[in-house]
Design a protein around this motif. Structure first.
Motif, PDB file in Angstrom:
ATOM      1  N   GLN A 245      25.208  26.058 -53.960  1.00 17.35           N
ATOM      2  CA  GLN A 245      26.065  26.063 -52.784  1.00 17.35           C
ATOM      3  C   GLN A 245      26.426  24.625 -52.457  1.00 17.35           C
ATOM      4  O   GLN A 245      25.597  23.722 -52.607  1.00 17.35           O
TER       5      GLN A 245
ATOM      6  N   ARG B 130      34.945  23.645 -57.666  1.00 20.28           N
ATOM      7  CA  ARG B 130      34.654  24.044 -56.291  1.00 20.28           C
ATOM      8  C   ARG B 130      35.292  25.411 -56.122  1.00 20.28           C
ATOM      9  O   ARG B 130      36.497  25.563 -56.320  1.00 20.28           O
TER      10      ARG B 130
ATOM     11  N   LYS C  46      29.171  22.191 -49.630  1.00 21.92           N
ATOM     12  CA  LYS C  46      29.906  22.266 -48.375  1.00 21.92           C
ATOM     13  C   LYS C  46      31.232  22.992 -48.604  1.00 21.92           C
ATOM     14  O   LYS C  46      31.963  22.683 -49.542  1.00 21.92           O
ATOM     15  N   ASN C  47      31.521  23.973 -47.785  1.00 21.44           N
ATOM     16  CA  ASN C  47      32.756  24.760 -47.837  1.00 21.44           C
ATOM     17  C   ASN C  47      32.933  25.560 -49.120  1.00 21.44           C
ATOM     18  O   ASN C  47      34.053  25.762 -49.574  1.00 21.44           O
TER      19      ASN C  47
END
Length: 168
Positions: A54, A21, A56-57
């Motif tokens: 992409q 991430r 979340k966050n």
């Protein structure tokens, strides 16, 4: 000004195949891959980057040399840097956040208002988070041309004309 600029941070593993991430600090998040190789602050490790999607966050990405969830998790919290000369030059009225942090802020009369601790983007305009002398709470100063008429990176200072009552 440092010769390296932080452009992202690893927030942990994404999945079980070594993806991470990635939190990007670039204006267009996906552009972080264009500045590769990204390196640790001390320069001991370097990574090529491939954005996979992409999420979340942030972004899911593959970093060179990272092939397992355990390796990706071990990188959690690591900041990623690029040499300043690899970044595009900015117009006179734009600044890299990293260059503003740590600068002293004075009012138009020369009185010290505080030191920039962080630059916060609230969606409309940026805010300078200041640590004011003798205050426990930080102060958020709008980073607009009207409130901050002068940013002098060469002298390491910012001159501000804060709204009435902000520092009382």
């Amino acid at each position: 000004m440092s010769d390296k600029v932080c452009v992202g941070a690893i927030a942990g593993a994404f999945g079980v195949r070594g993806e991470v991430r990635l939190k990007s600090f670039t204006a267009i998040p996906e552009d972080i891959a264009n500045y590769a190789p990204l390196e640790t602050e001390d320069g001991s490790r370097s990574f090529s980057v491939k954005i996979t999607r992409q999420i979340k966050n942030g972004l899911a990405a593959r970093l060179s040399g990272v092939t397992s969830k355990e390796e990706a998790d071990a990188l959690r919290g690591m900041q990623l840097f690029v040499p300043r000369d690899r970044l595009p030059s900015l117009p006179d009225d734009e600044f890299y956040h990293a260059d503003l942090i740590g600068l002293e802020v004075t009012d138009t009369g020369g009185a010290l208002l505080g030191k920039v601790m962080a630059v916060i983007n609230n969606g409309a305009d940026d805010l300078l988070e200041l640590r004011a002398p003798g205050q426990k709470q930080t102060v958020l100063l709008p980073f607009t041309k009207a409130v901050v008429p002068t940013v002098d990176l060469a002298q390491g200072r910012i001159v501000a004309d804060p709204p009435e009552g902000l520092f009382s």
